[in-house]
Design a protein around this motif. Sequence first.
Motif, PDB file in Angstrom:
ATOM      1  N   ILE A  68       0.835  -1.204   0.000  1.00 17.28           N
ATOM      2  CA  ILE A  68       0.000   0.000   0.000  1.00 17.28           C
ATOM      3  C   ILE A  68       0.866   1.249   0.000  1.00 17.28           C
ATOM      4  O   ILE A  68       0.577   2.219  -0.706  1.00 17.28           O
ATOM      5  N   PHE A  69       1.950   1.235   0.779  1.00 18.35           N
ATOM      6  CA  PHE A  69       2.833   2.398   0.802  1.00 18.35           C
ATOM      7  C   PHE A  69       3.422   2.652  -0.582  1.00 18.35           C
ATOM      8  O   PHE A  69       3.366   3.769  -1.094  1.00 18.35           O
ATOM      9  N   THR A  70       3.982   1.620  -1.204  1.00 17.97           N
ATOM     10  CA  THR A  70       4.624   1.801  -2.509  1.00 17.97           C
ATOM     11  C   THR A  70       3.617   2.165  -3.592  1.00 17.97           C
ATOM     12  O   THR A  70       3.883   3.029  -4.425  1.00 17.97           O
ATOM     13  N   ALA A  71       2.456   1.514  -3.583  1.00 22.69           N
ATOM     14  CA  ALA A  71       1.438   1.814  -4.593  1.00 22.69           C
ATOM     15  C   ALA A  71       0.952   3.259  -4.454  1.00 22.69           C
ATOM     16  O   ALA A  71       0.830   3.977  -5.455  1.00 22.69           O
ATOM     17  N   THR A  72       0.706   3.693  -3.233  1.00 21.51           N
ATOM     18  CA  THR A  72       0.232   5.064  -3.018  1.00 21.51           C
ATOM     19  C   THR A  72       1.294   6.082  -3.401  1.00 21.51           C
ATOM     20  O   THR A  72       0.994   7.097  -4.043  1.00 21.51           O
TER      21      THR A  72
END
Length: 159
Positions: A68-72
């Motif tokens: 989620i961190f990388t995608a966001t």
Amino acid sequence: MSSTTNTDDDVYHEKELILNTLKTSLGFAGVGLLVAAAQNSYYDNTRASTVFTKYGSSVTGFALLGGIFTATETITANVRKTDDWINGAVAGCAAGLTTGIRARSYALSIGACLGIGGLMGFYEFSGAWRGLLKDKTEEEKRNWRYNVFRDNKPVLDEE
């Protein structure tokens, strides 16, 4: 900027969303596996249980947060067409919200959003591991250091 700098560095290059997210998720799943193995070895188990059956939520939780961190961060950078500290702050907030949602706590969601988002934003703003002066020439670094570290004692009015 000096005339010898390359202006191609100022052009934003779009980031690959799926590949970066999968790589980060797998890396964080490995960290979660280490945490699950430590949890499994720490607690006294009277029956034979594997790391995945008893503490598998640690593996999936770490993978979820990393993904989620990388995608966001990637989506924010690609939409804004810039790579700066705001992307890290938004991604940290999304990861913090996910942490609170998994714990079913509004207070944890808001606190983790502000905490992780603030820390990641500050980390990115400070230049990550390279520092604030990473994109400056030697002359600009010298001038910055002079202005920051010069003797700035206040002058007292003598009467």
